[in-house]
Design an enzyme around this catalytic site. Structure first.
Site, short mmCIF file in Angstrom:
data_model
loop_
_atom_site.label_atom_id
_atom_site.label_comp_id
_atom_site.label_asym_id
_atom_site.label_seq_id
_atom_site.Cartn_x
_atom_site.Cartn_y
_atom_site.Cartn_z
N LEU A 23 -7.11 31.55 12.26
CA LEU A 23 -7.65 31.84 13.58
C LEU A 23 -9.03 32.37 13.64
O LEU A 23 -9.20 33.44 12.62
CB LEU A 23 -6.46 32.80 14.21
CG LEU A 23 -6.62 33.32 15.52
CD1 LEU A 23 -5.37 33.59 16.24
CD2 LEU A 23 -7.34 34.92 15.06
N ASP A 25 -12.04 33.18 17.08
CA ASP A 25 -12.06 33.51 18.82
C ASP A 25 -10.88 33.04 19.55
O ASP A 25 -10.27 32.13 19.61
CB ASP A 25 -13.33 32.84 19.19
CG ASP A 25 -14.53 32.54 18.50
OD1 ASP A 25 -14.38 33.25 17.39
OD2 ASP A 25 -15.52 32.04 18.77
N TYR A 84 -15.04 23.67 19.32
CA TYR A 84 -15.64 24.92 19.47
C TYR A 84 -14.85 26.01 20.78
O TYR A 84 -14.44 25.25 21.46
CB TYR A 84 -16.94 25.11 19.13
CG TYR A 84 -17.10 25.11 17.74
CD1 TYR A 84 -16.41 24.56 16.74
CD2 TYR A 84 -18.76 25.52 17.27
CE1 TYR A 84 -16.78 24.64 15.42
CE2 TYR A 84 -19.04 25.28 15.98
CZ TYR A 84 -18.20 24.91 15.05
OH TYR A 84 -18.65 24.86 13.64
N SER A 85 -15.51 27.05 20.67
CA SER A 85 -14.98 27.99 21.68
C SER A 85 -15.32 27.45 23.06
O SER A 85 -16.33 26.87 23.33
CB SER A 85 -15.59 29.46 21.38
OG SER A 85 -14.70 29.81 20.23
N ASP A 159 -20.19 27.70 23.79
CA ASP A 159 -18.99 28.53 24.18
C ASP A 159 -19.13 28.98 25.66
O ASP A 159 -19.23 29.88 26.10
CB ASP A 159 -19.40 29.96 23.41
CG ASP A 159 -19.32 29.85 21.92
OD1 ASP A 159 -18.77 28.77 21.44
OD2 ASP A 159 -19.91 30.76 21.31
N GLU A 215 -23.70 34.38 20.62
CA GLU A 215 -22.43 33.63 21.05
C GLU A 215 -21.66 33.89 21.83
O GLU A 215 -21.74 35.16 22.27
CB GLU A 215 -21.66 33.44 19.39
CG GLU A 215 -22.69 33.07 18.51
CD GLU A 215 -21.68 32.73 17.04
OE1 GLU A 215 -21.63 31.44 16.65
OE2 GLU A 215 -21.13 33.71 16.55
C1 FRU Z 1 -17.80 32.63 17.22
C2 FRU Z 1 -18.12 30.98 16.89
C3 FRU Z 1 -18.30 30.40 18.31
C4 FRU Z 1 -18.06 29.03 18.00
C5 FRU Z 1 -16.76 29.34 17.40
C6 FRU Z 1 -16.45 27.99 16.26
O1 FRU Z 1 -17.11 33.25 16.12
O2 FRU Z 1 -19.20 30.97 16.07
O3 FRU Z 1 -19.81 30.65 18.73
O4 FRU Z 1 -17.67 28.33 19.17
O5 FRU Z 1 -16.98 30.58 16.45
O6 FRU Z 1 -15.32 28.41 15.53
#
Ligand code: FRU
Length: 474
Positions: A23, A25, A84-85, A159, A215
């Site tokens: 796990l 973000d 991704y996030s 993100d 991020e």
């Molecule tokens: C932060 C990050 C985000 C990205 C995600 C990928 O921890 O690098 O910027 O979307 O993790 O898992």
């Protein structure tokens, strides 16, 4: 429910973690139709599998959770290297009833070839999926691609955080994190009238260079004041600041200033959310009671300390949900949401000048009315010391710290402490949540010893119930 059997040593009892795998973000945080939703970056087949998508937890009350496995898979060309996030937006009808959950995330694509993946070779696609019931997701819709971003940006854009706020350019706003071609971190804002078609708004950065990539941006509003939250990569490690490999924090905007209208952020006002060792990429949401609630990832990318020392088949957890409030000086205070205390049982007084033994590594410790210095030691292995105007979190036992050594913050004095221990996670909230330390640890004893040396009005501890045991099989 995942039927795999996992090694249960050090598994959390009330912090969020999926049944197996990796796990990172928290994503898509919201309360929708009464239910709390916590999505998260998830690689279920870790350490072997490479899939990266969104896992999904729900809860009626922020303490009892159910894991629903993978919600968003990487299954279209636009998210070929990972979903991704990103964040959530709840649509309401005229009566204020929730009618649609909209989830936004970044589809990461690393094109095959000889690229640096910073200036070329990477796609960052902003993608939307929606849900009426909170569980069944619509087909994906790609909203933004590299060509839609300003040409002074690198390929690192990701993100999305979404919110509604009236403005001439539209009432939907999307905030992204970015790295520009000069290696400066930036925020990137888009506006929309419908949440689907988006127009570039602005790309604020800091007054002085402040990390090469920002991020997981966030916008927090407390008592009418706006804050820009983000996780800057590349801040140099200093004695009293930025001690983690990557750090995260917030900047309070001047009174009356909206994030929508900012073009420079004053990096001197950056406040770290948490002093470490294990905290990164937090996200916030506002629940139906109006509380602003934050969850963070209890880890930091690219560190040289361990988060799964024995290869357990699982790794990492989230913090407990933290309620945010604004102190008069603008500092954000973080406290475990009130619901966390409903897991307490078997309360007892602690010996403020000696050792108290608790039966499990699941505890909620509360000290108030502290005067003078404080020393609290867990299992003779991890100590929290407040003295000479500073607080230190320090490992005394290398095996228990798994590579972690010391983190520190200047503090003035200490008046109160709330300490949550959950198997291999510890969160320490000092002075009503003005400063927080979050760390993993890997205790070797079966019971928990709490050794105290302080003067305080009250020192109590409770055993915490295990509410996550149902998310995996023994
Ligand atoms: C932060 C990050 C985000 C990205 C995600 C990928 O921890 O690098 O910027 O979307 O993790 O898992």
């Amino acid at each position: 429910m995942n039927e795999k059997s996992v090694d249960t040593r050090w598994r959390m009892a009330y912090h969020l973690m999926p049944p197996t795998g990796w796990l990172n973000d928290p994503n898509g945080l919201c309360q929708y139709k009464g239910t709390y939703h916590v999505f998260h970056q998830y690689s279920p087949e870790w350490p072997t599998g490479r899939e990266r998508g969104w896992g999904h937890f729900t809860s009626p009350d922020l303490v009892h959770w159910e894991h629903h496995g993978m919600a968003i898979h990487q299954d279209i060309p636009e998210d070929a290297s990972g979903a991704y996030s990103g964040g959530a937006l709840v649509e309401r009808d005229a009566e204020g009833h929730d009618v649609l959950l909209r989830l936004y995330y970044t589809g990461n694509v690393k094109e095959p070839g000889d690229y640096d993946y910073i200036h070329a070779g990477r796609q960052a696609n902003e993608i939307e999926v929606t849900s009426e019931d909170g569980y069944t997701l619509s087909p994906k819709r790609v909203l933004l691609r590299n060509a839609d971003y300003p040409d002074f940006l690198s390929c690192h854009v990701r993100d999305p955080k979404l919110w509604r706020e009236d403005s001439a350019e539209g009432s939907y706003h999307m905030l992204l994190g970015a790295r520009d071609l000069d290696d400066h971190g930036r925020l990137l804002l888009f506006d929309s009238h419908d949440g689907e078609s988006w127009t570039y708004r602005s790309c604020p950065t800091s007054m002085e260079p402040f990390g090469y990539m920002w991020e997981c941006p966030d916008r927090v509003v407390l008592d009418g004041r706006e804050y820009a939250g983000f996780s800057p990569q590349g801040l140099p490690d200093e004695e009293w600041r930025w001690q983690n490999e990557s750090n995260c924090g917030y900047i309070e905007l001047p009174e009356g200033v909206r994030l929508l209208d900012v073009d420079r952020l004053d990096q001197r006002d950056f406040v770290e959310w948490d002093r470490g060792f294990d905290f990164y990429a937090p996200q916030t949401f506002v629940d139906e009671t109006g509380r602003t609630i934050l969850l963070g990832w209890m880890a930091v990318p690219d560190v040289d300390y361990e988060s799964a020392p024995e290869g357990l088949g699982w790794i990492h957890c989230l913090t407990v949900p933290r309620e945010l409030t604004r102190a008069r000086d603008g500092r954000i205070l973080q406290r475990p949401v009130a619901e966390v205390a409903s897991l307490r049982e078997d309360g007892r007084e602690l010996d403020a000048r000696g050792t108290t033994t608790l039966p499990h590594h699941r505890a909620d410790v509360e000290l108030s009315g502290i005067t003078g210095d404080l020393r609290l030691t867990l299992d003779d292995a991890l100590e929290l010391v407040c003295e000479d105007g500073a607080a230190y979190l320090r490992f005394l036992d290398e095996a228990v710290g798994a590579g972690r050594t010391e983190r520190r913050v200047r503090l003035g004095g200490v008046a109160s402490l709330r300490l949550l221990v959950d198997e291999s996670a510890v969160e320490a909230y000092l002075n009503g949540g003005r400063e927080v330390f979050s760390t993993r640890w890997f205790p070797r004893r079966d019971d928990l010893t709490v050794t105290l040396a302080c003067d305080c009005a009250s020192a109590r501890a409770w055993v915490m119930r295990d509410v996550m045991g149902n998310t995996y099989t023994h």
